[in-house]
Design a protein around this motif. Structure first.
Motif, short mmCIF file in Angstrom:
data_model
loop_
_atom_site.label_atom_id
_atom_site.label_comp_id
_atom_site.label_asym_id
_atom_site.label_seq_id
_atom_site.Cartn_x
_atom_site.Cartn_y
_atom_site.Cartn_z
N LEU A 1 47.58 -28.42 -8.41
CA LEU A 1 46.58 -28.63 -7.13
C LEU A 1 46.65 -27.59 -6.31
N SER A 2 47.90 -27.10 -6.00
CA SER A 2 47.89 -26.12 -5.05
C SER A 2 49.11 -25.27 -5.14
N LEU A 3 49.29 -24.45 -4.36
CA LEU A 3 50.41 -23.34 -4.25
C LEU A 3 50.58 -22.81 -3.06
N ARG B 1 62.35 -13.61 9.67
CA ARG B 1 62.60 -14.87 9.79
C ARG B 1 61.41 -15.54 9.50
N TRP B 2 61.71 -16.93 8.99
CA TRP B 2 60.81 -17.75 8.52
C TRP B 2 59.62 -18.25 9.53
N ILE B 3 58.45 -18.26 9.47
CA ILE B 3 57.84 -18.56 10.41
C ILE B 3 56.70 -19.64 10.12
N GLY B 4 56.62 -20.02 8.94
CA GLY B 4 55.56 -20.98 8.38
C GLY B 4 55.10 -21.11 7.02
N TRP B 5 54.13 -21.27 6.79
CA TRP B 5 53.46 -21.51 5.21
C TRP B 5 51.97 -21.38 5.16
N ALA B 6 51.65 -20.91 4.08
CA ALA B 6 50.04 -20.80 3.87
C ALA B 6 50.05 -21.33 2.26
N SER B 7 48.79 -21.84 2.05
CA SER B 7 48.53 -22.44 0.75
C SER B 7 47.12 -22.10 0.22
N TYR B 8 47.33 -22.18 -1.21
CA TYR B 8 45.93 -22.39 -1.90
C TYR B 8 45.86 -23.67 -2.15
N SER B 9 44.57 -24.15 -2.07
CA SER B 9 44.69 -25.63 -2.05
C SER B 9 43.09 -25.73 -3.02
N ARG B 10 42.98 -27.02 -3.56
CA ARG B 10 41.72 -27.18 -4.12
C ARG B 10 41.59 -25.93 -5.43
N CYS C 1 54.36 -18.54 14.91
CA CYS C 1 54.44 -17.61 15.90
C CYS C 1 52.94 -17.41 16.59
N LEU C 2 52.74 -16.99 17.60
CA LEU C 2 51.46 -16.75 18.28
C LEU C 2 50.70 -15.37 17.80
N ASP C 3 51.21 -14.67 17.16
CA ASP C 3 50.67 -13.39 16.79
C ASP C 3 49.62 -13.35 15.78
N PRO C 4 48.08 -12.99 16.14
CA PRO C 4 47.01 -13.03 15.51
C PRO C 4 47.35 -12.25 14.21
N LYS C 5 47.92 -11.13 14.41
CA LYS C 5 48.22 -10.02 13.18
C LYS C 5 48.87 -10.64 12.00
N SER C 6 49.81 -11.56 12.54
CA SER C 6 50.54 -12.40 11.47
C SER C 6 49.53 -13.09 10.50
N TYR C 7 48.57 -13.91 11.40
CA TYR C 7 47.69 -14.72 10.63
C TYR C 7 46.58 -13.85 9.82
N ASN C 8 46.32 -12.86 10.22
CA ASN C 8 45.50 -11.98 9.69
C ASN C 8 46.13 -11.21 8.46
N GLN C 9 47.31 -10.99 8.40
CA GLN C 9 48.11 -10.30 7.25
C GLN C 9 48.34 -11.52 6.22
N THR C 10 48.61 -12.61 6.83
CA THR C 10 48.75 -13.58 5.60
C THR C 10 47.60 -13.88 5.00
N MET C 11 46.48 -13.94 5.75
CA MET C 11 45.19 -14.13 5.10
C MET C 11 44.77 -13.04 4.01
N ILE C 12 44.99 -11.77 4.57
CA ILE C 12 44.78 -10.64 3.77
C ILE C 12 45.64 -10.75 2.30
N SER C 13 46.91 -11.10 2.61
CA SER C 13 47.72 -11.14 1.24
C SER C 13 47.24 -12.33 0.38
N LEU C 14 46.81 -13.40 0.95
CA LEU C 14 46.49 -14.54 -0.12
C LEU C 14 45.00 -14.01 -0.65
#
Length: 189
Positions: free
Chosen positions: A63-65, A75-84, A101-114
């Protein structure tokens, strides 16, 4: 399993398939002050093992990954998932992104990787991303990634205060990905 769980390296963050071995470090990350998109539940520090168990059960059921997110400083800073995950139609939803972390670039990189893994390795036809309509900052981030607004799902979720909330549904399709990939890598990294 589709998509396959594998390490997704990046310049700002790396994504690793989530395991129970991440529990202690992720519990510590909950103290750092979460950067959670609206609607994302911040994990409870004392029940990180339970949170991870839940995610691994959903993964075992197909169901997810979920990936643990590691910063450039290791440093481990969170998680992100494929769902549905919809294998029949090769469709994924990126959801449940929690970063301490409050770094929007980390969010962007996470999304780009996914997104890159979804289209380049898993050969997805469609990747969807949702945001509560009132969260204009998150919606702007999603739109900056190149996602198109498909519509608004009315009263899709119930907020913490018990009120129903509308959710904006965005997507990127595989024919758009090559051009979007070039564009977002140039402007966001």
């Amino acid at each position: 399993m589709w998509p396959s769980p594998k390490k997704l390296p990046g310049s700002r963050v790396s994504l690793w398939p989530l395991t129970h071995g991440h529990a202690k470090a992720l519990a510590q990350a909950t103290v750092a002050g979460p950067f959670s998109p609206e609607g994302c539940k911040t994990p409870v520090r004392h029940d990180m093992t339970g949170e991870i168990s839940y995610r691994l059960e959903r993964q075992a059921d197909g169901l997810s990954l979920t990936y643990a997110v590691q910063s450039r400083s290791t440093r481990w800073i969170g998680w992100a998932s494929y769902s549905r995950i919809d294998r029949a139609h090769k469709k994924l939803e990126i959801g449940d992104v929690w970063l301490a972390c409050l770094d929007p670039k980390s969010y962007n990189q996470t999304m780009i990787s996914l997104l890159d893994h979804a289209f380049e390795n898993a050969r997805a036809n469609t990747v969807q991303i949702k945001a509560v309509t009132s969260n204009t900052a998150l919606r702007a981030r999603i739109e900056n990634l190149g996602a198109s607004l498909d519509g608004v799902l009315r009263n899709e979720i119930i907020a913490k205060n018990g009120e129903p909330q509308d959710v904006a549904l965005y997507s990127i399709i595989k024919t758009e990905w090559p051009e979007i990939s070039k564009s977002i890598c140039a402007k966001l990294l």
